[in-house]
Scaffold this motif. Sequence first.
Motif, mmCIF file in Angstrom:
data_model
loop_
_atom_site.group_PDB
_atom_site.id
_atom_site.type_symbol
_atom_site.label_atom_id
_atom_site.label_comp_id
_atom_site.label_asym_id
_atom_site.label_seq_id
_atom_site.Cartn_x
_atom_site.Cartn_y
_atom_site.Cartn_z
ATOM 1 N N THR A 1 49.070 58.838 29.303
ATOM 2 C CA THR A 1 48.046 58.270 30.182
ATOM 3 C C THR A 1 46.747 59.062 30.241
ATOM 4 O O THR A 1 45.780 58.578 30.819
ATOM 5 C CB THR A 1 48.586 58.170 31.622
ATOM 6 O OG1 THR A 1 48.907 59.486 32.087
ATOM 7 C CG2 THR A 1 49.787 57.259 31.703
ATOM 8 N N THR B 1 45.298 57.647 41.501
ATOM 9 C CA THR B 1 46.181 57.648 40.339
ATOM 10 C C THR B 1 47.605 58.028 40.710
ATOM 11 O O THR B 1 48.561 57.398 40.265
ATOM 12 C CB THR B 1 45.626 58.587 39.251
ATOM 13 O OG1 THR B 1 44.288 58.164 38.930
ATOM 14 C CG2 THR B 1 46.474 58.555 38.005
ATOM 15 N N GLU C 1 57.377 53.221 31.673
ATOM 16 C CA GLU C 1 56.127 53.586 30.996
ATOM 17 C C GLU C 1 54.998 53.330 31.977
ATOM 18 O O GLU C 1 54.777 52.193 32.390
ATOM 19 C CB GLU C 1 55.943 52.757 29.731
ATOM 20 C CG GLU C 1 56.936 53.103 28.648
ATOM 21 C CD GLU C 1 56.647 52.363 27.353
ATOM 22 O OE1 GLU C 1 55.481 52.025 27.087
ATOM 23 O OE2 GLU C 1 57.618 52.121 26.616
ATOM 24 N N PHE C 2 54.311 54.385 32.368
ATOM 25 C CA PHE C 2 53.264 54.266 33.366
ATOM 26 C C PHE C 2 51.987 53.682 32.784
ATOM 27 O O PHE C 2 51.626 53.952 31.641
ATOM 28 C CB PHE C 2 52.962 55.642 33.972
ATOM 29 C CG PHE C 2 54.085 56.190 34.802
ATOM 30 C CD1 PHE C 2 54.363 55.655 36.048
ATOM 31 C CD2 PHE C 2 54.860 57.237 34.339
ATOM 32 C CE1 PHE C 2 55.397 56.153 36.821
ATOM 33 C CE2 PHE C 2 55.893 57.754 35.107
ATOM 34 C CZ PHE C 2 56.163 57.207 36.351
ATOM 35 N N GLN C 3 51.314 52.878 33.602
ATOM 36 C CA GLN C 3 50.005 52.317 33.271
ATOM 37 C C GLN C 3 49.043 52.780 34.361
ATOM 38 O O GLN C 3 49.366 52.666 35.548
ATOM 39 C CB GLN C 3 50.054 50.789 33.265
ATOM 40 C CG GLN C 3 51.102 50.201 32.350
ATOM 41 C CD GLN C 3 50.760 50.415 30.890
ATOM 42 O OE1 GLN C 3 49.607 50.304 30.492
ATOM 43 N NE2 GLN C 3 51.768 50.714 30.093
ATOM 44 N N VAL C 4 47.879 53.268 33.978
ATOM 45 C CA VAL C 4 46.896 53.729 34.958
ATOM 46 C C VAL C 4 45.633 52.895 34.818
ATOM 47 O O VAL C 4 45.104 52.728 33.722
ATOM 48 C CB VAL C 4 46.576 55.234 34.746
ATOM 49 C CG1 VAL C 4 45.463 55.689 35.667
ATOM 50 C CG2 VAL C 4 47.829 56.071 34.957
ATOM 51 N N ASP C 5 45.189 52.350 35.950
ATOM 52 C CA ASP C 5 43.944 51.584 35.996
ATOM 53 C C ASP C 5 42.907 52.433 36.715
ATOM 54 O O ASP C 5 42.947 52.573 37.937
ATOM 55 C CB ASP C 5 44.169 50.257 36.724
ATOM 56 C CG ASP C 5 42.911 49.405 36.789
ATOM 57 O OD1 ASP C 5 41.825 49.874 36.370
ATOM 58 O OD2 ASP C 5 43.012 48.261 37.268
ATOM 59 N N GLN D 1 49.322 55.125 42.155
ATOM 60 C CA GLN D 1 49.683 54.135 41.147
ATOM 61 C C GLN D 1 51.034 54.497 40.532
ATOM 62 O O GLN D 1 51.892 53.636 40.348
ATOM 63 C CB GLN D 1 48.612 54.041 40.060
ATOM 64 C CG GLN D 1 47.311 53.406 40.533
ATOM 65 C CD GLN D 1 46.303 53.285 39.405
ATOM 66 O OE1 GLN D 1 46.647 52.866 38.298
ATOM 67 N NE2 GLN D 1 45.054 53.634 39.674
ATOM 68 N N SER E 1 40.833 50.626 39.598
ATOM 69 C CA SER E 1 41.517 49.864 40.642
ATOM 70 C C SER E 1 41.121 50.277 42.055
ATOM 71 O O SER E 1 41.320 49.513 42.991
ATOM 72 C CB SER E 1 43.028 49.998 40.493
ATOM 73 O OG SER E 1 43.440 51.290 40.884
ATOM 74 N N GLN F 1 54.491 52.379 40.927
ATOM 75 C CA GLN F 1 55.173 51.874 39.736
ATOM 76 C C GLN F 1 56.640 52.291 39.729
ATOM 77 O O GLN F 1 57.511 51.502 39.349
ATOM 78 C CB GLN F 1 54.447 52.346 38.475
ATOM 79 C CG GLN F 1 53.117 51.635 38.288
ATOM 80 C CD GLN F 1 52.317 52.187 37.132
ATOM 81 O OE1 GLN F 1 52.838 52.334 36.040
ATOM 82 N NE2 GLN F 1 51.048 52.488 37.373
ATOM 83 N N HIS G 1 51.495 46.980 36.840
ATOM 84 C CA HIS G 1 50.326 46.903 35.982
ATOM 85 C C HIS G 1 49.212 46.383 36.858
ATOM 86 O O HIS G 1 49.141 45.192 37.128
ATOM 87 C CB HIS G 1 50.574 45.971 34.796
ATOM 88 C CG HIS G 1 51.750 46.405 33.986
ATOM 89 N ND1 HIS G 1 51.714 47.487 33.167
ATOM 90 C CD2 HIS G 1 53.010 45.934 33.917
ATOM 91 C CE1 HIS G 1 52.891 47.650 32.613
ATOM 92 N NE2 HIS G 1 53.696 46.728 33.054
#
Length: 154
Positions: free
Chosen positions: A47, A14, A3-7, A17, A10, A21, A141
């Motif tokens: 996302t 993207t 499950e991807f998380q995008v900040d 990221q 940061s 991951q 993350h």
Amino acid sequence: MIEFQVDRHSGVATYLQLVNQVKQALRLGVLEPGDRLPTARAVVEATAINPNTVLKAYRELEREGLVEPRPGRGTFVTRSLSRPEAAADSPLRADLIAWTARAQAAGLGRADILALVEAALADTAPPGAAAGGGRAPAPAHPAPTDPADPTPAP
């Protein structure tokens, strides 16, 4: 499945990221050869990023020989990056979890802990070599961007 998380704050692109991951999941054995990555559509829905960003990440992973697209079926992992020393049941991981718990109990937040780990990696790099190839990989993350953030690491 990953499950991807995008900040978005940061400073890391993207698509990178997502690539980082997947690589981290491969190193930890969360993803293994034969596993299917989420469809671009599923990543976009989860996302709210541009589909081309997902496709760019998947193309980069393919270029690195980690995944392969199978038309009409999806994108599949072709190679593992995991090592037994990093497995969920390894003594090294247990030691790191215990150390992280002590760091949290001492009041350190995620950004503080990551900074300490990166400093330790730099301190233990062989002479003349940059730790981790010069740059530590982005965490699955991403860390908070505010160094004063007291949020403990998960």
